[in-house]
Design a protein around this motif. Structure first.
Motif, PDB file in Angstrom:
ATOM      1  N   VAL A  83       0.886  -1.209  -0.058  1.00 58.36           N
ATOM      2  CA  VAL A  83      -0.030  -0.013   0.117  1.00 58.36           C
ATOM      3  C   VAL A  83       0.843   1.277  -0.029  1.00 58.36           C
ATOM      4  O   VAL A  83       2.086   1.218   0.417  1.00 58.36           O
ATOM      5  CB  VAL A  83      -0.932  -0.001   1.169  1.00 58.36           C
ATOM      6  CG1 VAL A  83      -1.970  -0.979   1.224  1.00 58.36           C
ATOM      7  CG2 VAL A  83      -0.128   0.001   2.516  1.00 58.36           C
ATOM      8  N   ASP A  84       0.536   2.393  -0.552  1.00 61.94           N
ATOM      9  CA  ASP A  84       0.941   3.619  -0.428  1.00 61.94           C
ATOM     10  C   ASP A  84       0.684   4.173   0.868  1.00 61.94           C
ATOM     11  O   ASP A  84      -0.085   4.076   1.684  1.00 61.94           O
ATOM     12  CB  ASP A  84       0.454   4.577  -1.496  1.00 61.94           C
ATOM     13  CG  ASP A  84       0.438   4.126  -2.852  1.00 61.94           C
ATOM     14  OD1 ASP A  84       1.227   3.227  -3.107  1.00 61.94           O
ATOM     15  OD2 ASP A  84      -0.154   4.910  -3.852  1.00 61.94           O
ATOM     16  N   VAL A  85       2.022   4.712   1.811  1.00 55.96           N
ATOM     17  CA  VAL A  85       1.921   5.082   2.834  1.00 55.96           C
ATOM     18  C   VAL A  85       2.381   6.668   3.051  1.00 55.96           C
ATOM     19  O   VAL A  85       2.029   7.445   3.942  1.00 55.96           O
ATOM     20  CB  VAL A  85       2.695   4.315   4.099  1.00 55.96           C
ATOM     21  CG1 VAL A  85       2.005   3.205   4.116  1.00 55.96           C
ATOM     22  CG2 VAL A  85       4.151   4.214   3.515  1.00 55.96           C
ATOM     23  N   SER A  86       3.092   7.150   1.732  1.00 54.53           N
ATOM     24  CA  SER A  86       3.459   8.663   1.835  1.00 54.53           C
ATOM     25  C   SER A  86       3.848   8.973   0.348  1.00 54.53           C
ATOM     26  O   SER A  86       4.086   8.434  -0.237  1.00 54.53           O
ATOM     27  CB  SER A  86       4.545   8.841   2.952  1.00 54.53           C
ATOM     28  OG  SER A  86       4.931  10.215   2.892  1.00 54.53           O
ATOM     29  N   TRP A  87       3.308  10.340   0.320  1.00 57.39           N
ATOM     30  CA  TRP A  87       3.788  10.953  -0.973  1.00 57.39           C
ATOM     31  C   TRP A  87       4.628  12.250  -0.814  1.00 57.39           C
ATOM     32  O   TRP A  87       4.714  12.939   0.142  1.00 57.39           O
ATOM     33  CB  TRP A  87       2.505  11.534  -1.772  1.00 57.39           C
ATOM     34  CG  TRP A  87       1.680  10.088  -2.202  1.00 57.39           C
ATOM     35  CD1 TRP A  87       0.861   9.344  -1.698  1.00 57.39           C
ATOM     36  CD2 TRP A  87       1.728   9.556  -3.575  1.00 57.39           C
ATOM     37  NE1 TRP A  87       0.534   8.506  -2.496  1.00 57.39           N
ATOM     38  CE2 TRP A  87       0.805   8.708  -3.882  1.00 57.39           C
ATOM     39  CE3 TRP A  87       2.538  10.593  -4.961  1.00 57.39           C
ATOM     40  CZ2 TRP A  87       0.743   8.321  -4.968  1.00 57.39           C
ATOM     41  CZ3 TRP A  87       2.109   9.699  -5.931  1.00 57.39           C
ATOM     42  CH2 TRP A  87       1.287   8.728  -6.089  1.00 57.39           C
ATOM     43  N   GLY A  88       5.589  12.359  -1.724  1.00 58.31           N
ATOM     44  CA  GLY A  88       6.564  13.508  -1.738  1.00 58.31           C
ATOM     45  C   GLY A  88       7.167  13.935  -3.034  1.00 58.31           C
ATOM     46  O   GLY A  88       6.543  13.626  -3.812  1.00 58.31           O
ATOM     47  N   LYS A  95       6.797   8.187  -3.643  1.00 62.20           N
ATOM     48  CA  LYS A  95       5.812   7.487  -2.918  1.00 62.20           C
ATOM     49  C   LYS A  95       6.481   6.475  -1.973  1.00 62.20           C
ATOM     50  O   LYS A  95       7.415   5.858  -2.399  1.00 62.20           O
ATOM     51  CB  LYS A  95       4.456   6.992  -3.289  1.00 62.20           C
ATOM     52  CG  LYS A  95       4.668   5.895  -4.515  1.00 62.20           C
ATOM     53  CD  LYS A  95       3.314   5.343  -5.074  1.00 62.20           C
ATOM     54  CE  LYS A  95       3.762   4.291  -6.287  1.00 62.20           C
ATOM     55  NZ  LYS A  95       2.404   4.060  -6.870  1.00 62.20           N
ATOM     56  N   GLN A  96       6.192   6.478  -0.770  1.00 59.25           N
ATOM     57  CA  GLN A  96       6.689   5.121   0.085  1.00 59.25           C
ATOM     58  C   GLN A  96       5.576   4.377   0.001  1.00 59.25           C
ATOM     59  O   GLN A  96       4.390   4.856   0.170  1.00 59.25           O
ATOM     60  CB  GLN A  96       6.940   5.823   1.500  1.00 59.25           C
ATOM     61  CG  GLN A  96       8.104   6.872   1.699  1.00 59.25           C
ATOM     62  CD  GLN A  96       8.756   7.047   2.974  1.00 59.25           C
ATOM     63  OE1 GLN A  96       7.477   7.204   3.875  1.00 59.25           O
ATOM     64  NE2 GLN A  96       9.869   6.970   3.245  1.00 59.25           N
ATOM     65  N   ILE A  97       6.163   2.880  -0.043  1.00 61.07           N
ATOM     66  CA  ILE A  97       5.196   1.998  -0.264  1.00 61.07           C
ATOM     67  C   ILE A  97       5.364   0.871   1.032  1.00 61.07           C
ATOM     68  O   ILE A  97       6.695   0.610   1.167  1.00 61.07           O
ATOM     69  CB  ILE A  97       5.056   1.262  -1.460  1.00 61.07           C
ATOM     70  CG1 ILE A  97       6.280   0.684  -2.013  1.00 61.07           C
ATOM     71  CG2 ILE A  97       4.383   2.117  -2.462  1.00 61.07           C
ATOM     72  CD1 ILE A  97       6.395  -0.253  -3.318  1.00 61.07           C
ATOM     73  N   LYS A  98       4.573   0.079   1.572  1.00 65.33           N
ATOM     74  CA  LYS A  98       4.884  -0.596   2.594  1.00 65.33           C
ATOM     75  C   LYS A  98       4.353  -2.047   2.219  1.00 65.33           C
ATOM     76  O   LYS A  98       3.268  -2.337   1.604  1.00 65.33           O
ATOM     77  CB  LYS A  98       3.704  -0.340   3.929  1.00 65.33           C
ATOM     78  CG  LYS A  98       4.076  -0.998   5.122  1.00 65.33           C
ATOM     79  CD  LYS A  98       3.398  -0.571   6.367  1.00 65.33           C
ATOM     80  CE  LYS A  98       3.801  -1.292   7.419  1.00 65.33           C
ATOM     81  NZ  LYS A  98       3.804  -0.162   8.635  1.00 65.33           N
ATOM     82  N   ALA A 112      -4.107   3.876  -3.589  1.00 72.00           N
ATOM     83  CA  ALA A 112      -4.022   2.597  -4.113  1.00 72.00           C
ATOM     84  C   ALA A 112      -4.925   1.182  -3.349  1.00 72.00           C
ATOM     85  O   ALA A 112      -5.108   1.630  -2.335  1.00 72.00           O
ATOM     86  CB  ALA A 112      -2.361   2.126  -4.061  1.00 72.00           C
ATOM     87  N   TYR A 113      -5.226   0.623  -4.069  1.00 77.27           N
ATOM     88  CA  TYR A 113      -6.258  -0.410  -3.329  1.00 77.27           C
ATOM     89  C   TYR A 113      -5.306  -1.447  -2.527  1.00 77.27           C
ATOM     90  O   TYR A 113      -4.210  -1.678  -2.647  1.00 77.27           O
ATOM     91  CB  TYR A 113      -6.567  -1.471  -4.482  1.00 77.27           C
ATOM     92  CG  TYR A 113      -7.506  -0.890  -5.489  1.00 77.27           C
ATOM     93  CD1 TYR A 113      -9.078  -0.623  -5.005  1.00 77.27           C
ATOM     94  CD2 TYR A 113      -7.205  -0.757  -6.742  1.00 77.27           C
ATOM     95  CE1 TYR A 113      -9.852  -0.071  -6.064  1.00 77.27           C
ATOM     96  CE2 TYR A 113      -8.206  -0.305  -7.746  1.00 77.27           C
ATOM     97  CZ  TYR A 113      -9.651   0.154  -7.269  1.00 77.27           C
ATOM     98  OH  TYR A 113     -10.333   0.798  -8.392  1.00 77.27           O
ATOM     99  N   TYR A 114      -6.088  -1.634  -1.314  1.00 76.04           N
ATOM    100  CA  TYR A 114      -5.300  -2.411  -0.403  1.00 76.04           C
ATOM    101  C   TYR A 114      -5.641  -4.017  -0.723  1.00 76.04           C
ATOM    102  O   TYR A 114      -6.491  -4.323  -1.208  1.00 76.04           O
ATOM    103  CB  TYR A 114      -6.012  -2.253   0.900  1.00 76.04           C
ATOM    104  CG  TYR A 114      -7.361  -2.248   1.177  1.00 76.04           C
ATOM    105  CD1 TYR A 114      -8.201  -3.187   1.599  1.00 76.04           C
ATOM    106  CD2 TYR A 114      -8.003  -0.760   1.082  1.00 76.04           C
ATOM    107  CE1 TYR A 114      -9.740  -2.941   1.757  1.00 76.04           C
ATOM    108  CE2 TYR A 114      -9.239  -0.643   1.210  1.00 76.04           C
ATOM    109  CZ  TYR A 114     -10.082  -1.693   1.513  1.00 76.04           C
ATOM    110  OH  TYR A 114     -11.323  -1.718   1.622  1.00 76.04           O
ATOM    111  N   PRO A 115      -4.833  -4.757  -0.172  1.00 79.30           N
ATOM    112  CA  PRO A 115      -4.845  -6.339  -0.541  1.00 79.30           C
ATOM    113  C   PRO A 115      -5.901  -7.093  -0.004  1.00 79.30           C
ATOM    114  O   PRO A 115      -6.442  -6.573   0.892  1.00 79.30           O
ATOM    115  CB  PRO A 115      -3.523  -6.901  -0.203  1.00 79.30           C
ATOM    116  CG  PRO A 115      -2.691  -5.463   0.346  1.00 79.30           C
ATOM    117  CD  PRO A 115      -3.511  -4.442   0.536  1.00 79.30           C
ATOM    118  N   ALA A 116      -6.256  -8.074  -0.697  1.00 78.39           N
ATOM    119  CA  ALA A 116      -7.374  -9.094  -0.152  1.00 78.39           C
ATOM    120  C   ALA A 116      -6.693  -9.339   1.351  1.00 78.39           C
ATOM    121  O   ALA A 116      -5.728  -9.689   1.790  1.00 78.39           O
ATOM    122  CB  ALA A 116      -7.436 -10.317  -0.857  1.00 78.39           C
TER     123      ALA A 116
END
Length: 122
Positions: free
Chosen positions: A46-51, A66-69, A86-90
Motif C-alpha cells: 500500500v502507499d503510505v506517503s507521497w512527496g 511515494k513510500q510503499i509498505k 492504491a487498493y489494499y490487498p485481499a
C-alpha cells in the motif's frame, strides 16, 4: 498552508532521494521503500506517503515519489495507516478514513479523506 505543504513535500522528497529504489523482490513484511510515483504499487503493498524528488523528474513540485509498505505476511489483527491512492490487498478491511497531508498525491486535491486505517482480518 499550500506553501507549508509544498515545503514539507520537498523536504521529504530530498530525504527520500537517497533511498529511492524499486520495490524489493523479497521484502520482509512491514518493509517500507520509496519509488517514483510513475511505478505502479505492487500487489501486497500500500502507499503510505507521497512527496517530491528531483530524482523522479518533474518541474512543478507535484508529488512524484511515494513510500510503499509491504503488507503480505503481516499477522492477522495488524493495523496500518495507508494512503487511499492504491487498493489494499485481499484479507485487509478499511476501518476508517481520514485526511492526511502526507497522502496528498495530486496538487490541489483539497482536504477530502485520502487515507485509511486498515486491519488484517484473514
Amino acid at each position: 498552508m499550500t506553501r507549508l505543504r509544498t515545503t514539507a513535500m520537498a523536504a521529504a522528497g530530498a530525504a527520500a532521494m537517497f533511498a529511492l529504489t524499486a520495490a524489493p523482490a523479497q521484502a520482509a513484511p512491514g518493509d517500507v521503500t520509496t519509488t517514483c510515483a510513475s511505478t505502479a504499487t505492487p500487489v501486497g503493498y500500500v502507499d503510505v506517503s507521497w512527496g517530491y524528488s528531483n530524482t523522479c523528474g518533474g518541474q512543478n513540485f507535484a508529488p512524484n515519489i511515494k513510500q510503499i509498505k509491504q503488507l503480505t505476511g503481516l499477522p492477522i489483527g495488524t493495523v496500518v495507516q495507508a494512503c487511499g491512492s492504491a487498493y489494499y490487498p485481499a484479507g485487509w478491511v478499511q476501518t476508517s478514513s481520514y485526511y492526511s497531508s502526507s497522502c496528498v498525491a495530486f496538487p490541489n486535491s483539497g482536504f477530502n479523506n485520502n487515507a485509511w486505517t486498515l486491519k488484517r482480518v484473514s
